[in-house]
Design an enzyme around this catalytic site. Sequence first.
Site, PDB file in Angstrom:
ATOM      1  CB  SER A 183      -1.716  -5.062  -4.703  1.00  0.00           C
ATOM      2  OG  SER A 183      -0.753  -4.873  -3.692  1.00  0.00           O
ATOM      3  CB  ILE A 202       1.304  -9.143  -5.461  1.00  0.00           C
ATOM      4  CG1 ILE A 202       2.303  -9.138  -6.616  1.00  0.00           C
ATOM      5  CG2 ILE A 202       0.202  -8.113  -5.675  1.00  0.00           C
ATOM      6  CD1 ILE A 202       2.997  -7.825  -6.845  1.00  0.00           C
ATOM      7  CG  ASP A 203      -0.560  -6.018  -0.422  1.00  0.00           C
ATOM      8  OD1 ASP A 203      -1.600  -5.763  -1.047  1.00  0.00           O
ATOM      9  OD2 ASP A 203       0.244  -5.132  -0.076  1.00  0.00           O
ATOM     10  CG  ASP A 204      -4.434 -11.533  -0.688  1.00  0.00           C
ATOM     11  OD1 ASP A 204      -3.829 -11.923  -1.699  1.00  0.00           O
ATOM     12  OD2 ASP A 204      -4.654 -12.255   0.296  1.00  0.00           O
ATOM     13  NE  ARG A 232      -2.103  -0.630   1.083  1.00  0.00           N
ATOM     14  CZ  ARG A 232      -1.882  -1.598   0.198  1.00  0.00           C
ATOM     15  NH1 ARG A 232      -2.388  -1.497  -1.019  1.00  0.00           N
ATOM     16  NH2 ARG A 232      -1.187  -2.652   0.524  1.00  0.00           N
TER      17      ARG A 232
END
Length: 248
Positions: A115, A111-113, A199
Site C-alpha cells: 500500500s 495495511i499491507d506492505d 488492485r
Amino acid sequence: RCVDGSWRPSRPEGLARVLAKAGYGARPRTEAMVRAGRVTVDGAVEHDPGRPVDRSNEVRLDGEILREAIRRYLLLHKPAGVACRRRHPTGRWIGDLMPADSPGLELVGRIDDRSRGLLLLSNDLDWNTRVAQNQQLERRYEVVVSGVVSNVELDVVRAGLTIPGMGPFRPRRLSILSTDAELTRVAVAVHGGHHRQVRAVFTMLRHEVLSSVSVGLGPVDLDRLQPGAIRDLTPNEIRQLGEPRRRE
C-alpha cells in the site's frame, strides 16, 4: 485519570491493558514493555502483563508515574518500499517515519506492505477502531494500469462484480484521468474498499497494476503532502473520521 494527574483504572484490569488505554500502544507493544521490566507496581518491577491493577496501585513507566499520553492523530504519506512490519527484507520500516516524541502510535486498520499513499495513525485505540470500522467513509485511489481501459470495462466495474475470495465490489465513482497506448490512469472512489480489492479488480480485467495510491479518506486528502511527510489532523477531521457508524 486521577486528581494527581496519574492514569489509574476505575476497576481491576490487566497491566498491559491499562498501558494501552493510557495511549502507549496496542496490547502486543504494551505487553512487551511490561516483560522488558519497564513497569513497576507499588515500587516493584512487574513482568506479568496480565497482573491486575486498580486505583489503589501506583504504576510507573520507566520510573515516571503513569500518565495519559498526549493524544496524537496523524496523516502520513507512505512512500513505496516502506514496510508496515518491522521485520522486512527491505529494512525500511514505517516506524522510522513516526515522530519520536509520540509514544504508542498505531496504524489505523490493517495495511499491507504494498500500500502507498494516505495512512492514518494515532495512539487513541478506540478512535482507531471507529475509523477502521466506519464503512461510510469514502476511500479514494489513483491507479495506473497497463494498456487502455475501455469504456465497456468501466461499465462492467461500475455495475458491480464479485472478486473471488474477497466478495462483491462496486465503486461509488470511477473515471479515467489520463490514457495513452501503454498506460491508463484511473480514479476510483469506494465505500469500505481497500487497496487489495482495487488492485484485484483491474487484475481480473487483465490489466497489470503498475501503481495504486490512496489519495483520500472521508474528509482528508493527501493534497501536496510529499512521500514520507506527516501532519497532524485538524479537530474537525478527527471528529468526522471517528464518527460512530450510522445505523441503516
